[in-house]
Write a protein that holds these residues in place. Structure first.
Motif, PDB file in Angstrom:
ATOM      1  N   CYS A 189       0.825  -1.214   0.000  1.00 29.20           N
ATOM      2  CA  CYS A 189       0.000   0.000   0.000  1.00 29.20           C
ATOM      3  C   CYS A 189       0.856   1.260   0.000  1.00 29.20           C
ATOM      4  N   GLY A 197      -0.265   2.633   5.970  1.00 31.53           N
ATOM      5  CA  GLY A 197      -0.246   1.595   7.006  1.00 31.53           C
ATOM      6  C   GLY A 197      -1.412   0.642   6.939  1.00 31.53           C
ATOM      7  N   CYS A 223      -1.744  -2.273   4.532  1.00 29.60           N
ATOM      8  CA  CYS A 223      -1.525  -3.675   4.160  1.00 29.60           C
ATOM      9  C   CYS A 223      -0.780  -4.437   5.255  1.00 29.60           C
ATOM     10  N   ARG A 224       0.049  -3.767   6.025  1.00 27.77           N
ATOM     11  CA  ARG A 224       0.800  -4.321   7.155  1.00 27.77           C
ATOM     12  C   ARG A 224       1.887  -5.302   6.720  1.00 27.77           C
ATOM     13  N   CYS A 270       4.720  -4.557   5.499  1.00 26.65           N
ATOM     14  CA  CYS A 270       6.050  -4.004   5.740  1.00 26.65           C
ATOM     15  C   CYS A 270       6.455  -4.115   7.210  1.00 26.65           C
ATOM     16  N   CYS A 277       6.652   1.491   7.235  1.00 26.71           N
ATOM     17  CA  CYS A 277       6.319   2.643   6.399  1.00 26.71           C
ATOM     18  C   CYS A 277       5.887   3.840   7.233  1.00 26.71           C
TER      19      CYS A 277
END
Ligand SMILES: Cc1cc2nc3c(=O)[nH]c(=O)nc-3n(C[C@H](O)[C@H](O)[C@H](O)COP(=O)(O)O)c2cc1C
Ligand code: SF4
Ligand code: FES
Lengths: 556, 205
Positions: B36, B45, B47-48, B50, B66
């Motif tokens: 995302c 923040g 899609c989570r 990362c 991110c």
């Protein structure tokens, strides 16, 4: 009413009000809290009004329509002061009898409390089992106040704490008193209010906000509504004291749009508080000013979450903000914003009046003061209860709650709604304490306690709670949106007899990742009920999967 | 502003104050997967994917890189058993909806995700919000929005705006991590059902 320009003016008004009242005169308080209102207690109040008129008793007997008394199970509730004679399940037909008995200083026997087993009667509030084990510091004022009349609040020392703070204490002294009292947030987290206030106070921005969280989205929790509807001035008083301590010039009250009586009372209370000079410019002539605005939720659960709530006050969709920065430092319009729950604010005036030492003498070692609890489920006496922190659950459920309904046995106790947890009956001696209950896996949350009897199907309980929460996820982040959805599908399959042995493994992974990776506390705690199930009731799940169904009975 | 020194995967990395862990990692040539995230947009923040393991003052936590700001002495691990598990499950959850999306297929290979772990309900969109935010933040047109909560959430073009703006733009299409056909489909659908430009638009309830 001209604005009160000083503390002396408030005290002289208070003396006037008290001088006009006769403390020995009977006063009939009819409960119009949510439950009694639902039972049409207004017709009872109307009946009292006509009876008093008919018998020409104006000036001899007072009548007051009030907020929730607490014993919702037995509504419509009527309490007759000054001796606090309690009548339950009162109908308009009982009214002439109650009025005549009251006039004669007698008791109308038909509607007093009777023990369901022994038939023994209890007449006064401090003898009724539901009330006598409680410490009603907050909710106890409800029967004494007509929430539409600020004079009723002033008559019972209302706004004396604000006067004391503004005239005899510095903002730092107020802050220190609250810190010393170790007041912990009542909205779910139990975070120390004093340190949060301090963070906002110390944040560099000059413009600061204080906010009341009156959203109360937790299922089976009704105490914030009972406080705000029944005693709105106490919350306003707490808020203004907090604003003074923190140095905020603006307050917000954020509450439910769907509770007409609450909205009516709050609007009236705010208008009166402003008119009397308890909020707005130059409060009680102190030079301190704080305006308060009323905002309504948008009917979604996550709008009670701090950053979602603040987005909502800004006029945006209540999507939680993914900032690794606290709202107490950067909240509404990026200004430091201190948010506390209704009950947290309601505790502030008494801490200022009676002091931190008094407050910390009540409660358990690390949880001080009292806690409001909504008691419901398979319990004999449902209602709103207030007990000292540290009270054993046994007292709550058996002494106050009267035990499990229909003579059944207790299976589980659930706290904290859809983000809470269930513990088995053998934990009945656990104490109502923030830390102890969290450790057990049933955090107090906002204070909704559900009693579950032997017939409760624990798979269905988890499924039911997730089904509620899945619709409340804002849908922004993947682990919450998808994780809950998948958990719900698996649980639904199990309840329909289509469970597979691999389900528990998938549930395990989903629980772990949903709580570790979700953006806000909704997702982070969404699997807590299920976690408590896996901790205490896993065998029930395994059996259900192995036998393929044999669906139990009801959820809650 | 003084630079911040942190440690990512055992490597000392310097970053400007206010930078995120993701910025710092990318600058140092360390790869963290995202779905995302897009440089031109405010971090989201959603899609989570990362998520990384971070250690600060002896405390280990899992944070989205991110958004997480760099701090001195921060220790970051971009892969660990738990980080991988989080990513694997997120990929599996998304593949229930977009099983053939090339980005997801590649991620599934890397993280050993099972595309069939959850029952398929293909809707193609994984709600990363790139199109919606691009339109709002870069183009400032707000032709796309989200409607619905939880699993009901979906993207939706605002017909009155889309009819005017989208035909000549379509800049959001290539941003879509699944397949821009979906976006195009939704657009066509909205245009088909949109009132003719000349007619007054009925008020939306
Ligand atoms: C999904 C969600 C819903 C919440 N709803 C409420 C609520 O209805 N009322 C409330 O006081 N706190 C609620 N909270 C907690 C608030 O975020 C916040 O912690 C609280 O209002 C702070 O007040 P306190 O410190 O006085 O408890 C909610 C949290 C989450 C994650
Ligand atoms: S955890 Fe759930 S409610 Fe919170 S931001 Fe993510 S999707 Fe929205
Ligand atoms: S890239 Fe960080 S959450 Fe999507």
């Amino acid at each position: 009413m001209p604005k009160l320009e000083s503390v002396a003016a408030l005290e002289s008004l208070r003396s006037d009000i008290l001088a006009r009242r006769d403390a020995t005169r009977p006063c009939i308080a009819v409960c119009a809290g949510a439950a009694c209102d639902g039972l049409d207690s207004i017709t009872v109040a109307t009946a009292f009004k006509s009876e008093i008129a008919k018998q020409g008793l104006e000036g001899k007997v007072d009548l007051r329509v009030t907020g929730c008394h607490g014993y919702c199970e037995k509504g419509p509730n009527v309490v007759v002061g000054p001796k606090d004679v309690c009548y339950f399940e009162v109908t308009p037909e009982d009214v002439p009898g109650i009025v005549s008995a009251t006039l004669k200083g007698e008791v109308f026997e038909e509607r007093v409390y009777k023990d369901p087993q022994t038939g023994a009667k209890a007449v006064h509030m401090d003898e009724v089992p539901f009330y006598k084990h409680q410490t009603r510091l907050l909710i106890g004022d409800n029967p004494k106040i007509d929430p539409m009349k600020i004079e009723d609040y002033i008559a019972i020392d209302g706004y004396a704490a604000l006067a004391k703070a503004l005239s005899t204490m510095t903002p730092d002294e107020v802050l220190n008193e609250v810190k010393k009292a170790n007041l912990r947030g009542r909205g779910g987290g139990g975070f120390p209010a004093g340190s949060k206030w301090e963070t906002t106070k110390n944040a560099p921005e000059k413009t600061k906000y204080v906010i009341v969280n009156g959203h109360e989205g937790e299922s089976a929790a009704f105490m914030d509504r009972a406080m705000l509807t029944g005693n709105p001035h106490k919350v306003i008083e707490g808020l203004i004291i907090g604003a003074y301590a923190i140095g905020a010039q603006q307050g917000f009250i954020y509450t439910r749009h769907d509770a007409p009586r609450l909205v009516e009372h709050l609007k009236a209370a705010m208008a009166q508080a402003e008119e009397y000079g308890f909020m707005g410019e130059n409060i009680l002539g102190s030079g301190f000013s704080c305006n308060v605005e009323l905002h309504f939720d948008v009917g979604i659960f996550v709008s009670g979450e701090s950053s979602g709530l603040m987005r909502s006050i800004e006029g945006n969709a209540p999507e939680p903000r993914p900032k690794y920065i606290r709202t107490s430092v950067s909240g509404i319009w990026d200004k430091p914003s201190n948010l506390n729950n209704v009950e947290t604010w309601a505790n502030v005036p008494q801490i200022i009046t009676r002091g931190a030492d008094w407050f910390t003498s009540i409660g358990s070692e690390r949880s001080k003061g009292t806690k409001l609890v909504s008691l419901s489920g398979n319990v004999v006496n449902s209602g709103i209860v207030e007990v000292p922190m540290g009270t054993p659950l046994r007292t709550l459920i058996f002494d106050i709650g009267g035990g499990v309904r229909d003579g059944k046995s207790l299976k589980a106790i659930h706290f904290g709604g859809a983000m809470g947890g269930s513990i088995p009956a053998d934990q009945i001696d656990a104490k109502l304490d923030f830390d102890e209950m969290s450790k057990l896996g049933a955090p107090i949350g906002a204070g909704g306690l559900l009693v579950m009897d032997e017939d409760t199907d624990m798979v269905e309980v988890a499924r039911y709670l997730l089904d509620f929460l899945v619709k409340e996820s804002c849908g922004k982040c993947v682990p919450c949106r998808e994780g809950m959805y998948q958990m719900l599908k698996i649980l639904t399959n199990i309840t329909e007899g289509k469970g597979k042995t691999s389900d528990l493994d998938r549930l395990g992974d989903l629980m772990e990742v949903t709580s570790a990776a979700s953006l806000c506390a909704l997702g982070k705690t969404a699997s807590d009920p299920l976690k408590s199930m896996m901790r205490y009731f896993k065998d029930e799940y395994e059996t259900r999967i192995a036998t393929g169904g044999g669906a139990g009975s009801q959820a809650i | 502003m003084t630079d911040i020194v942190l440690n990512i995967d055992g490597k000392e990395v310097t970053a400007a104050a206010g930078a995120t862990v993701l910025d710092a990692a990318r600058q140092a040539g360390i790869h963290i997967p995202t779905l995302c995230h897009f440089e031109k947009l405010e971090a989201y923040g959603g899609c989570r994917l990362c998520m990384v393991e971070s250690e600060s003052r002896g405390k280990t936590s899992y944070v989205v890189s991110c958004l997480y700001p760099v701090e001195n002495g921060l220790v970051v691990r971009t892969r660990s058993a738990k980080v991988d598990k989080i990513r694997r499950l997120i990929i599996e959850e998304l593949m229930a909806h977009a099983p053939e999306a090339p980005e997801l297929v590649a991620l599934a290979r890397e993280y050993g995700a099972d595309k069939d772990r959850f029952e398929k309900e293909p809707i193609y969109c994984i709600l990363c919000g790139l199109c919606e935010r691009y339109c709002a933040e870069v183009k400032q047109k707000n032709a796309i929005g989200f409607v619905g909560n939880g699993p009901e959430r979906e993207i939706s073009f605002v017909p009155e705006i889309a009819a005017k703006e989208c035909n000549d733009c379509k800049e959001c299409f290539p941003l879509c991590p699944t397949s821009y056909l979906q976006a195009a489909f939704v657009l066509v659908e909205s245009l088909t059902f949109a009132p003719a430009a000349a007619e007054p638009v009925a008020a939306q309830g």
